[in-house]
Design a protein around this motif. Structure first.
Motif, PDB file in Angstrom:
ATOM      1  N   ARG A   1       1.531  -1.778   0.340  1.00  0.00           N
ATOM      2  CA  ARG A   1       0.316  -0.675   0.079  1.00  0.00           C
ATOM      3  C   ARG A   1       1.186   1.011  -0.134  1.00  0.00           C
ATOM      4  N   TRP A   2       0.546   2.751  -0.672  1.00  0.00           N
ATOM      5  CA  TRP A   2       0.374   3.911  -0.684  1.00  0.00           C
ATOM      6  C   TRP A   2      -0.244   4.553   0.360  1.00  0.00           C
ATOM      7  N   THR A   3       0.020   5.327   1.703  1.00  0.00           N
ATOM      8  CA  THR A   3      -0.615   6.858   1.961  1.00  0.00           C
ATOM      9  C   THR A   3      -1.158   7.824   0.470  1.00  0.00           C
ATOM     10  N   SER A   4      -2.084   7.709   1.011  1.00  0.00           N
ATOM     11  CA  SER A   4      -2.826   8.862  -0.048  1.00  0.00           C
ATOM     12  C   SER A   4      -2.775  10.506   0.605  1.00  0.00           C
ATOM     13  N   PHE A   5      -2.035  10.775   1.458  1.00  0.00           N
ATOM     14  CA  PHE A   5      -2.986  11.988   2.284  1.00  0.00           C
ATOM     15  C   PHE A   5      -3.844  12.738   1.345  1.00  0.00           C
ATOM     16  N   SER A   6      -4.536  13.588   0.980  1.00  0.00           N
ATOM     17  CA  SER A   6      -5.589  14.347   1.059  1.00  0.00           C
ATOM     18  C   SER A   6      -6.581  13.733   0.173  1.00  0.00           C
ATOM     19  N   ILE A   7      -6.115  12.693  -0.926  1.00  0.00           N
ATOM     20  CA  ILE A   7      -6.881  11.670  -1.913  1.00  0.00           C
ATOM     21  C   ILE A   7      -7.874  11.507  -1.275  1.00  0.00           C
ATOM     22  N   ALA A   8      -7.906  11.506  -0.173  1.00  0.00           N
ATOM     23  CA  ALA A   8      -8.458  10.715   0.778  1.00  0.00           C
ATOM     24  C   ALA A   8     -10.158  11.512   0.939  1.00  0.00           C
ATOM     25  N   LYS A   9     -10.450  13.116   0.544  1.00  0.00           N
ATOM     26  CA  LYS A   9     -11.698  13.806   1.192  1.00  0.00           C
ATOM     27  C   LYS A   9     -11.900  13.296  -0.828  1.00  0.00           C
ATOM     28  N   SER A  10     -11.422  12.887  -1.049  1.00  0.00           N
ATOM     29  CA  SER A  10     -12.438  12.477  -2.471  1.00  0.00           C
ATOM     30  C   SER A  10     -13.389  11.257  -1.968  1.00  0.00           C
ATOM     31  N   VAL A  11     -12.465  10.480  -1.743  1.00  0.00           N
ATOM     32  CA  VAL A  11     -13.628   8.880  -1.365  1.00  0.00           C
ATOM     33  C   VAL A  11     -13.940   9.847  -0.002  1.00  0.00           C
ATOM     34  N   THR A  12     -14.187  10.622   1.020  1.00  0.00           N
ATOM     35  CA  THR A  12     -14.863  11.133   1.820  1.00  0.00           C
ATOM     36  C   THR A  12     -16.351  11.623   1.272  1.00  0.00           C
ATOM     37  N   SER A  13     -15.742  12.270   0.471  1.00  0.00           N
ATOM     38  CA  SER A  13     -17.113  12.814  -0.487  1.00  0.00           C
ATOM     39  C   SER A  13     -18.048  11.439  -0.954  1.00  0.00           C
ATOM     40  N   THR A  14     -16.730  10.545  -1.639  1.00  0.00           N
ATOM     41  CA  THR A  14     -18.123  10.009  -2.450  1.00  0.00           C
ATOM     42  C   THR A  14     -19.082   9.402  -1.357  1.00  0.00           C
ATOM     43  N   LEU A  15     -18.161   9.090  -0.072  1.00  0.00           N
ATOM     44  CA  LEU A  15     -19.299   8.464   1.335  1.00  0.00           C
ATOM     45  C   LEU A  15     -20.543   9.416   1.163  1.00  0.00           C
TER      46      LEU A  15
END
Length: 400
Positions: free
Chosen positions: A127-141
């Protein structure tokens, strides 16, 4: 802060150095994890190479469980050749990866892998960490929670789902305004200043943190001003957690990770209490980032069944705010290109680029020695444009 890249365009978003404050620290080789870290943004290159692929051994995390069925990613018979010139220097794929310290590069065109490369000693199953790509995943949720009837609408006040925000700076701020970073609540996203809002709040979750956010000053009418705020994304994550009664990792696993066929478990940085930070640092394999891009390209549907509301992706990737970051606008935690493509961006060189028109996905994962800067971003964006151009040439040659 103003950053000028080679073509003269000005960037004003303060992508400097990310600072976190937990566990562990000094590694001297790729095989040794940091054992005592004051700030994640100040890891040495060797610490980055070890730590970014093993965040769960350093920070509290929750697990995004994968299922038993893996969605195949067929590999194209003919790889995509990507060559380009940036700042008067020619680049191949290998040149780009070396210059920008890229650990993983994946290009998917028409559902097939046309480029897959690894660097910095990384293996495909890491794996590799995403930093702020997490924001895009959260908005999809958020979209999934609306489809499930757990969240009524993005036009609801954020405080409906995070009641600690009532009576303070976030009173009257809607989910949509938070999703587009236009709450009007004053915020300093300065990664290099230990006194900045980011340094104090960005890794926090829980009721005390929500009340601290509520106590911040407001200096603009909601909807009027763009402030890039990682902690605001954490509040969006809190809304999903409270509305669904599930952790972000569990909800992501149930709605997308398992049913879409991700190949491996992911992990998500969390508070000690297990509340994920919606704005930063979920980790996955390179191919699973690509599969998430495919989920978006395929309209948020799995086996023909919608996971997201009708029209959600178009709305989430529309240009709702001007960011001042190059020519990118901002949607629901997605950066929006002028030509209809959109992308998730994480500091230290992470990118998930999605071009619906071309059915093109580019995933870049890196370990920049600085959070950003004109040279690094300029080269990355030049590569993305070169990938688009190469895709167009390949389509023309195939008669499409």
């Amino acid at each position: 802060m103003e950053i000028v890249i080679g073509n003269g365009r000005v960037w004003r978003l303060a992508f400097l150095l990310l600072a976190f404050q937990p566990a562990a620290a000094v590694a001297r080789s790729v095989d040794t994890l940091p054992a005592r870290v004051d700030r994640l943004g100040f890891w040495s290159p060797s610490e980055q190479e070890a730590g970014y692929r093993a965040m769960e051994t350093i920070f509290p995390t929750t697990t995004i469980e994968a299922g038993d069925v893996i969605r195949a990613l067929p590999v194209a018979e003919t790889p995509l050749e990507i060559d380009f010139v940036y700042e008067h220097r020619p680049y191949t794929i290998d040149d780009f990866m070396k210059a920008n310290r890229v650990s993983g590069l994946l290009v998917i065109s028409g559902g097939r892998i046309v480029v897959e490369r690894y660097g910095l000693g990384r293996k495909p199953d890491e794996r590799w960490t995403s930093f702020s790509i997490a924001k895009s995943v959260t908005s999809t949720l958020v979209g999934a929670a609306i489809r499930d009837g757990r969240i009524r609408s993005v036009h609801d006040p954020l405080s409906r789902y995070v009641p600690e925000l009532k009576g303070g700076a976030y009173d009257g701020v809607t989910l949509a305004q938070a999703l587009t970073m236009r709450s009007g609540v004053h915020w300093t996203e300065d990664y290099n200043d230990p006194a900045s809002n980011f340094s104090r709040y960005a890794t926090q979750m829980g009721p005390d943190f929500y009340r601290r956010m509520s106590a911040l000053p407001r200096d603009a009418t909601p909807g009027a001003k763009f402030y890039y705020s990682t902690a605001e994304s954490n509040l969006i994550g809190a809304a999903v957690i409270n509305a669904t009664g599930k952790s972000l990792s569990r909800y992501l696993s149930e709605k997308i990770w398992k049913p879409f066929g991700m190949e491996a478990d992911g992990v998500w940085m969390s508070s000690p209490e297990g509340l994920e930070t919606g704005g930063i640092c979920f980790s996955a394999t390179l191919r699973d980032y690509g599969r998430f891009g495919l989920f978006m390209l395929e309209g948020g549907r799995i086996d023909g069944k919608p996971v997201l509301p009708d029209g959600w992706i178009a709305e989430a990737t529309a240009r709702h705010a001007e960011s001042g970051f190059g020519d990118l606008g901002y949607g629901y935690q997605w950066w929006v290109d002028p030509n209809g493509a959109y992308r998730g961006i994480g500091i230290m060189g992470q990118a998930l680029f999605i071009d619906p028109k071309r059915k093109l996905i580019v995933v870049i994962q890196s370990a920049w020695t600085r959070a950003g800067g004109p040279e690094r971003y300029g080269l990355q964006w030049a590569f993305l444009q070169a990938a688009v151009n190469a895709s167009d040439r390949a389509a023309a040659a195939a008669g499409h």
